[in-house]
Design an enzyme around this catalytic site. Sequence first.
Site, PDB file in Angstrom:
ATOM      1  N   ARG A 127       0.842  -1.190   0.000  1.00  0.00           N
ATOM      2  CA  ARG A 127       0.000   0.000   0.000  1.00  0.00           C
ATOM      3  C   ARG A 127       0.881   1.245   0.000  1.00  0.00           C
ATOM      4  NH1 ARG A 127      -2.219   3.319   4.750  1.00  0.00           N
ATOM      5  NH2 ARG A 127      -3.647   4.738   3.724  1.00  0.00           N
ATOM      6  N   HIS A 164      -2.806  11.429   0.408  1.00  0.00           N
ATOM      7  CA  HIS A 164      -2.281  11.057   1.725  1.00  0.00           C
ATOM      8  C   HIS A 164      -1.695  12.313   2.386  1.00  0.00           C
ATOM      9  CE1 HIS A 164      -0.789   7.532   4.259  1.00  0.00           C
ATOM     10  NE2 HIS A 164      -0.339   8.603   4.889  1.00  0.00           N
ATOM     11  N   GLU A 167      -6.977   8.524   6.163  1.00  0.00           N
ATOM     12  CA  GLU A 167      -7.361   9.107   7.456  1.00  0.00           C
ATOM     13  C   GLU A 167      -8.069  10.452   7.268  1.00  0.00           C
ATOM     14  OE1 GLU A 167      -3.990   9.242  10.082  1.00  0.00           O
ATOM     15  OE2 GLU A 167      -3.932   7.057  10.290  1.00  0.00           O
ATOM     16  N   ASN A 171      -7.194   2.409   9.732  1.00  0.00           N
ATOM     17  CA  ASN A 171      -5.883   2.326  10.366  1.00  0.00           C
ATOM     18  C   ASN A 171      -6.139   2.178  11.858  1.00  0.00           C
ATOM     19  OD1 ASN A 171      -4.985   2.927   7.797  1.00  0.00           O
ATOM     20  ND2 ASN A 171      -4.359   5.021   8.274  1.00  0.00           N
ATOM     21  N   TYR A 196      -4.410   1.386  15.745  1.00  0.00           N
ATOM     22  CA  TYR A 196      -3.212   1.232  16.568  1.00  0.00           C
ATOM     23  C   TYR A 196      -3.548   0.902  18.019  1.00  0.00           C
ATOM     24  CZ  TYR A 196      -0.555   2.988  12.627  1.00  0.00           C
ATOM     25  OH  TYR A 196       0.019   3.128  11.391  1.00  0.00           O
ATOM     26  N   GLU A 210      -3.388   0.077   8.103  1.00  0.00           N
ATOM     27  CA  GLU A 210      -2.223   0.337   8.945  1.00  0.00           C
ATOM     28  C   GLU A 210      -2.430  -0.305  10.305  1.00  0.00           C
ATOM     29  OE1 GLU A 210      -1.034   4.434   9.360  1.00  0.00           O
ATOM     30  OE2 GLU A 210      -1.301   4.862   7.222  1.00  0.00           O
TER      31      GLU A 210
END
Length: 500
Positions: free
Chosen positions: A105, A125, A171, A313, A315, A388
């Site tokens: 990606r 991005h 995002e 994404n 985390y 991500e």
Amino acid sequence: MMMKKLGFLLQLLVASLVKAEIVSGADEFTRYDFPPGFVFGAATSAYQVEGAANEDGRTPSIMDTWAHSDSVITGGANGDIACDQYHKYKEDVQLMAEMGLDAYRFSISWSRLIPRIEPHVTIHHFDLPQALEDEYGGWISRKIVKDFMEYADICFRMFGDRVKYWTTFNEANIFTMAGYDLGFLPPNRCSSPFGYFNCTRGDSSLEPYLAAHNIILSHASAARLYQKKYQSIQKGYMGLNLLSFYFVPCTNRTEDVIATQRANDFFLGWFVEPLVRGDYPEVMKKNAGSRLPSFTALESQRVKGSYDFFAVNFYSASYVKDNPESLNIEPRDYKADMAMDWKSMQENASSKYTPLPSSEIPLTPWGLQGVLELFKQNYGNPPIFIHENGQRMQRNASLEDWPRIQYLQEHISVLLDTVRNGSNAKGYFTWSFLDVFELLDGFRTGYGLYYVDLDDPELRRYPKLSAEWYSRFLKGGSIAPDGIELEGNWSSLSSAKVMK
């Protein structure tokens, strides 16, 4: 609908409280336990990895302007050279092939625009051309919709025969919140008393909603163009990427549980509900009022259904506490409209690597399960990619990155359980393939599977232990609760010669 959402949220609250004590996941697994066609890859983005900032006609983006003017966050670093993938792409593709990646990606630089690995391409991005920001304000102007559609059209026409997975924005929620309310990421717009820094321009009360609205319209325009002009020939798919936290109520009080749903509506529903249902969440319309733009009937029809997949994404998870007093603030910003306080978790869900170093992300893999379940229960279980997911560590610490291996293993294990439970997840990309220029601290920390020696004129790549682990997994190695046995004298690779 509200009672259904609250019931689902309470189920997840109970599940998360249990999983916070014991991280559950598949006992032993391989990549072949995932459904046929499930994709595993790694990720980067153009500005963070390419370098060659002034070559071949590339002009500055808002990322260039921000990186060169902000030394607080980036420590004086920038992406002028980064990992120089613009020149070293053949070497990096060879590393990807040797590792066994299914997909890579990356993003196309709008301000540059000019296989063995399946490309998953992000069109925007964070790197809007600075010329458009200067000309009409970029994403706060409706003019951007036409310009973005024309840019996307060029991407589809030039690369669509080789690219099957297109993501319009990375995002989108963080780009608007951090760039137009809090002001710490490009284009650094905010207004007093809001924002992390003293922005010289912007309106934190209005611009986050305005920029988001134009991003949604731009996404829909590009998606409809692709569907009409290219999809039947190129057989590709269009999606949108969002940062996802899994929000957990601080207590089991009803107010905190409702605040958690409100956090999901403001953070994910802000972009997902228009694409799924054609309009913003009701609580956003109530709290933001006239500051939240409205969709016309034609726009709503155009936006609704303008996706083939979503991407997240993920985390870590965060705690949420109800804060109704913030609604009394006048004027107030997007953050105050949420009427809640949130706090990142500071502890791991398991104790193997506690105490947690300040540079590392708390290990909460059950949060990924919660996010995927939210899409399944609230949004019709659309196809979804994890774009991500990875562990941050001190950049020059060691090539023996065991915390990263544990992070990847536990998240992939929980992902397998979630897929087995009916989630329509289609692929997983770890961030990041290389130690890239990071938006929150430059080159102080890294997420990469490969270390890049910035002191070496050749910017030599060195595989970390996590690269070996991921490669073994990608090639069918069995993952037991205690991990894969790795061969080789790894301590010799993390010598002072390499880790200066």
